[in-house]
Write a protein that holds these residues in place. Structure first.
Motif, PDB file in Angstrom:
ATOM      1  N   ALA A 193       0.840  -1.209   0.000  1.00 48.55           N
ATOM      2  CA  ALA A 193       0.000   0.000   0.000  1.00 48.55           C
ATOM      3  C   ALA A 193       0.873   1.256   0.000  1.00 48.55           C
ATOM      4  CB  ALA A 193      -0.917  -0.014   1.220  1.00 48.55           C
ATOM      5  N   LEU A 194       1.943   1.236   0.786  1.00 48.39           N
ATOM      6  CA  LEU A 194       2.798   2.429   0.878  1.00 48.39           C
ATOM      7  C   LEU A 194       3.649   2.616  -0.383  1.00 48.39           C
ATOM      8  CD1 LEU A 194       3.743   4.798   2.541  1.00 48.39           C
ATOM      9  CD2 LEU A 194       5.453   3.328   3.622  1.00 48.39           C
ATOM     10  N   THR A 195       4.273   1.537  -0.879  1.00 46.53           N
ATOM     11  CA  THR A 195       5.130   1.686  -2.068  1.00 46.53           C
ATOM     12  C   THR A 195       4.308   2.077  -3.293  1.00 46.53           C
ATOM     13  OG1 THR A 195       4.987  -0.709  -2.500  1.00 46.53           O
ATOM     14  CG2 THR A 195       6.883   0.080  -1.240  1.00 46.53           C
ATOM     15  N   ASN A 196       3.010   1.731  -3.304  1.00 47.65           N
ATOM     16  CA  ASN A 196       2.151   2.159  -4.409  1.00 47.65           C
ATOM     17  C   ASN A 196       1.957   3.668  -4.421  1.00 47.65           C
ATOM     18  OD1 ASN A 196       0.169   0.090  -6.152  1.00 47.65           O
ATOM     19  ND2 ASN A 196       1.406  -0.858  -4.548  1.00 47.65           N
ATOM     20  N   GLN A 197       2.035   4.293  -3.257  1.00 48.70           N
ATOM     21  CA  GLN A 197       1.888   5.750  -3.191  1.00 48.70           C
ATOM     22  C   GLN A 197       3.223   6.452  -3.417  1.00 48.70           C
ATOM     23  OE1 GLN A 197      -1.267   6.623  -3.057  1.00 48.70           O
ATOM     24  NE2 GLN A 197      -1.652   4.426  -2.832  1.00 48.70           N
ATOM     25  N   ILE A 270      -0.863   9.939   2.026  1.00 42.87           N
ATOM     26  CA  ILE A 270      -0.175  10.334   0.789  1.00 42.87           C
ATOM     27  C   ILE A 270      -1.154  10.382  -0.378  1.00 42.87           C
ATOM     28  CG2 ILE A 270       1.597   9.642  -0.863  1.00 42.87           C
ATOM     29  CD1 ILE A 270       3.110   8.380   1.489  1.00 42.87           C
ATOM     30  N   GLU A 271      -2.050   9.385  -0.435  1.00 41.78           N
ATOM     31  CA  GLU A 271      -3.012   9.339  -1.552  1.00 41.78           C
ATOM     32  C   GLU A 271      -3.889  10.593  -1.590  1.00 41.78           C
ATOM     33  OE1 GLU A 271      -6.318   6.538  -1.439  1.00 41.78           O
ATOM     34  OE2 GLU A 271      -5.855   5.945  -3.492  1.00 41.78           O
ATOM     35  N   ALA A 272      -4.199  11.137  -0.412  1.00 40.69           N
ATOM     36  CA  ALA A 272      -5.051  12.323  -0.360  1.00 40.69           C
ATOM     37  C   ALA A 272      -4.334  13.569  -0.874  1.00 40.69           C
ATOM     38  CB  ALA A 272      -5.510  12.552   1.083  1.00 40.69           C
ATOM     39  N   ARG A 273      -3.020  13.487  -0.980  1.00 44.72           N
ATOM     40  CA  ARG A 273      -2.259  14.683  -1.344  1.00 44.72           C
ATOM     41  C   ARG A 273      -1.550  14.604  -2.692  1.00 44.72           C
ATOM     42  NH1 ARG A 273      -2.871  14.120   3.822  1.00 44.72           N
ATOM     43  NH2 ARG A 273      -2.961  15.930   5.219  1.00 44.72           N
TER      44      ARG A 273
END
Length: 537
Positions: A193-197, A270-273
């Motif tokens: 999930a994190l590396t995708n962002q 991160i996705e929100a930004r």
């Protein structure tokens, strides 16, 4: 292709609006993939458990097996050995292999539903409807977490049903065994999930996530080798120290869940930004005009996979240096104990195994590039290239040639780095070029698998990705637990890593030419199929 977040009336009131609908879509879209995961993981445990139940007739047999696994060299590879019980034997044999497979697999699973769908435009299509900004990632992560829980629950039932728990001990060991696998799966979901962002592409997200999981494995290995606290700096080490059927530290599941929650929360923030279609680490802004290299198909491949090529090259060098530096220590620790997949107790046997593992690692990047043929077709890139006057043969042939060159480079780096660090310990630096050349023995076998990718792409393009990675998984299990699977000799001889001689322990033989011939035949047949089918299909 960027989507600005606005505050007008069309904007969903909640960032999670539509999550339920996307979650149902995710389950339906990945149903077959989920079933394969469950069948492989749980089926493997059930098969090996039943096989060991028949194999170990007495307690003395279990004590002997536990003594074999307790050797420090084996502990470094597969983790702390289980107790002298049937469950402990299955844990010793399977756990590390299944845990690493599940963790890395969940990174790929999350990437497929998140970053890959974003690149394909599917996410944007959904967001044209009133879907919240976090609905897709929530659904994808939720589906992956649910899959891990199902695998853990079925592992508990399978372990208890087979009778892995000692008489009168209840099912505590089975429950902790299931929790340890779920924890590793959760770790993969959080990292994915994190590396995708963070990453700007699905390929980079998968590569970065895999490197992180492997780094956790190496930290755990260093901790177990030195019997020091380093193992507690690795989430893989936390799961390993749950030790079912021995310590039963099920509470170690909690820190992994907490870490997963932190990683997923960071991903949502991160996705929100970030801008849609990009990551925190963005690709460098390109030139206004394309370089001469990018006007060629093979140059475009090098450009697209530039980050992955650098990452895998550095990873191969570091892995080789690590393997070579501990090889002598590992051999001393093994002593006279016979390890099934090692085939012998000499330094040449250990080097043969290490080069085999390096070959399996080096194979990932060429397979990513070759299966990219199907991904590019789905994105419409293939159609655009063919419209420019490029022939189908040239399109596939150039990608195959680039993949083979990169494979040669990775094998040479892996073999040479192993030889350099081992040669420094053994005062024989000639090992660097000797092991570099020895590593190339796996080139024809891996090329044969790449030929199968072309064959699938030519005749059944939709099966290209799932069948290719299923084959890779089968080869992985064949090397590590092939003795327990009791596969027929003709099957193991057809596999690239068990059918290829383990030089320098074994002598060069004609099987290598057989793999080379198979690579040519598969590639030629695939090209014939590609000539006759529609693109896109």
């Amino acid at each position: 292709m960027s989507t600005a977040v606005s505050n007008d009336s069309a904007t969903p009131k909640s960032p999670l609006v539509g999550t339920g609908r996307y979650f149902r879509f995710t389950l339906k879209h990945n149903l077959m993939r989920y079933l394969v995961w469950i069948l492989v993981i749980v089926g493997m445990i059930a098969f090996v458990g039943a096989y060991y139940k028949d194999l170990f007739k007495t307690q003395a047999d279990l004590y002997q097996f536990a003594a074999l696994g307790s050797n420090p060299g084996m502990v470094a590879l597969i983790g702390k050995v289980g107790s002298a019980t049937l469950g402990g034997a299955v844990w010793t044999k399977l756990w590390m292999t299944l845990a690493m497979t599940l963790a890395i697999g969940m990174v790929f699973q999350v990437t497929k539903g998140a970053r890959a769908d974003e690149e394909n435009g599917r996410t944007e299509l959904f967001r044209s409807r009133p879907f919240g900004i976090h609905s897709t990632l929530t659904a994808v992560v939720g589906g992956a977490l649910l899959l891990c829980v199902l695998i853990g629950a079925l592992t508990v039932f399978a372990s208890y049903g087979i009778g892995l728990d000692p008489a009168g001990a209840g099912m505590t060991g089975s429950v902790v065994f299931g929790l340890s696998l779920v924890a590793c799966g959760f770790l993969g979901v959080g990292v994915g999930a994190l590396t995708n962002q963070l990453s700007a592409s699905a390929t980079m997200a998968n590569s970065t996530g895999s490197v992180v999981i492997v780094a956790f494995y190496v930290i755990r290995m260093l901790g177990d080798m030195g019997d020091n606290a380093a193992v507690w700096f690795s989430p893989i080490g936390w799961s390993e120290r749950m030790a079912p059927w021995q310590d039963n530290y099920g509470w170690l599941f909690i820190p992994t869940v907490a870490l997963t929650a932190v990683l997923i929360t960071a991903a949502f923030l991160i996705e929100a930004r970030r801008d849609y279609g990009s990551g925190v680490f963005k690709d460098k802004r390109g030139r206004a005009d394309a370089k001469p290299l990018m006007r060629r198909s093979w140059g475009l491949v090098l450009h697209f996979y530039k980050g992955s090529i650098i990452g895998w090259a550095c990873g191969m060098a570091l892995t080789g240096l690590l393997f070579g530096s501990v090889a002598k220590t590992m051999l001393d620790m093994l002593g006279s104990i016979k390890v099934p997949f090692l085939q012998g107790n000499s330094m040449n046997a250990l080097m043969g195994l290490l080069l085999c593992i390096m070959g399996m690692v080096a194979m990932v990047l060429p397979l990513q590039i070759m299966t990219g043929l199907r991904s590019d077709e789905a994105k419409g890139l293939t159609e655009s290239q063919l419209a420019g006057g490029m022939s189908r043969y040239r399109l596939v042939g150039e990608r195959m040639l680039v993949s083979l060159c990169l494979l040669v480079m990775l094998l040479l780096i892996g073999g040479a780095s192993t030889g350099v660090s081992y040669g420094a310990v053994a005062n024989d630096l000639s090992q660097s070029w000797k092991l570099a050349i020895d590593a190339l023995v796996y080139l024809p076998g891996i090329a044969a698998v790449m030929g199968i990718v072309v064959l699938l792409f030519g005749f059944v393009p939709r099966a290209t990705l799932p069948v290719t990675w299923f084959l890779y998984g089968a080869m992985y299990f064949d090397v590590l637990i092939g003795d327990a699977l009791k596969l027929p000799d003709w099957v193991t001889h057809m596999m690239p890593f068990t059918g290829t001689p383990r030089i320098p322990y074994e002598s060069f033989n004609a099987s290598v030419f057989g793999f080379a011939a198979a690579a040519v035949v598969f590639t030629a047949l695939g090209l014939l199929g590609l000539r006759k089918r529609d693109i896109p299909k």
